[in-house]
Motif scaffolding. Structure first.
Motif: not given
Length: 283
Positions: A230-241, A203-218
């Motif tokens: 301090k566990k990484p936040s959801i915002r941190a996931t978005v920032d990493l992508v 939703m936040h980064i629709p242009e990101a390659p899906q393979e990248t998104v899946i690997s980062i979320v995993e």
């Protein structure tokens, strides 16, 4: 929001860039139906504050926020007397030999809670991180929660003048009073499931390659299972992508991760734990 049901609440939140789970949409529906506050607890960075903002957008309501902190006082939440204005009017009254009442509303500087109560439009008020305030402040808020009114010494009582939705968040820095919990609906927001986190990133980064998104979320899902300070936040996931896109990288290997881990890990001890966790398989 035209039709008030769980399905429309869910749809409207998604349209306003918040992806809820079924439990969240249901609690919001009940809160709106019963006109009760929502107490949201959960780890930092799981979207508690963002839910309140999204609700204001979804419901087309005015938004007010009280950011709590250690040592916050009544004056920062409700308001305070304008002493300079009071003194000026007393001096003028003395010169003109007239009497004046300086304990009127025109001499009172209103802060977010009263402004939200007196707002003519329907509102959402966020009382953010209430656990950082002391019990005296929390106890004062009980009147607003239970009786929909606020009493100010020497001024009187302000009654609620609109349809308001109160959202309180807590990171459990301290336990809130039982009286506060009793007056609220309770919602616990944990770190998202893999599917929901993937949807949030898309939703936040629709242009990101899906393979990248899946690997980062995993990767983020595995990192959060570690015992970190301090566990990484959801915002941190978005920032990493977003970091991957900025660096024109689609795959995150160990060498690259060691360079950019500061995007998601905020202290050295956590970085060391993640580096030593060989089963992450960052390649």
């Amino acid at each position: 929001m035209v039709n008030l049901d769980i399905e429309h609440i869910n749809k409207s939140l998604v349209e306003n860039r918040y992806i809820p789970d079924e439990k969240t949409a249901t609690i919001v529906f009940i809160a709106l139906s019963l006109k009760k506050p929502i107490l949201i607890e959960g780890p930092p960075g799981t979207g508690k504050t963002e839910l309140a903002k999204a609700l204001a957008r979804s419901l087309n309501r005015d938004f007010f926020r009280i950011q709590c902190y250690e040592g916050i006082m009544f004056e920062q939440i409700v308001g305070e007397w304008n002493y300079q204005k009071q003194l000026l009017f007393l001096e003028m009254a003395k010169i003109e030999k007239q009497s004046t009442d300086i304990f009127k509303e025109e001499f009172f500087i209103k802060r977010p809670l009263i402004r939200a109560f007196k707002n003519k439009n329907s509102s959402v008020i966020l009382i953010d991180e209430l656990d950082k305030a002391d019990e005296e402040v929390e106890s004062f808020l009980l009147q607003a929660l239970a009786e929909k009114e606020i009493t100010v010494n020497d001024l009187g009582t302000f009654n609620l003048e609109n349809d308001i939705l109160m959202v309180i968040t807590s990171n459990s820095q301290r336990q809130l009073l039982d009286e506060t919990k009793d007056r609220c609906l309770h919602l616990y927001i944990d770190y998202p499931s893999f599917k929901r986190e993937e949807e949030i990133v898309n939703m936040h980064i629709p242009e990101a390659p899906q393979e990248t998104v899946i690997s980062i979320v995993e990767l983020m899902q595995r990192i959060r299972r570690l015992k970190l300070i301090k566990k990484p936040s959801i915002r941190a996931t978005v920032d990493l992508v977003r970091t991957m896109l900025a660096m024109d990288k689609e795959e995150l290997d160990n060498k690259l991760f060691n360079k950019i881990q500061g995007v998601i890990l905020k202290n050295e001890e956590d970085k060391e734990k993640v580096q030593n966790f060989r089963s992450l398989k960052l390649y």
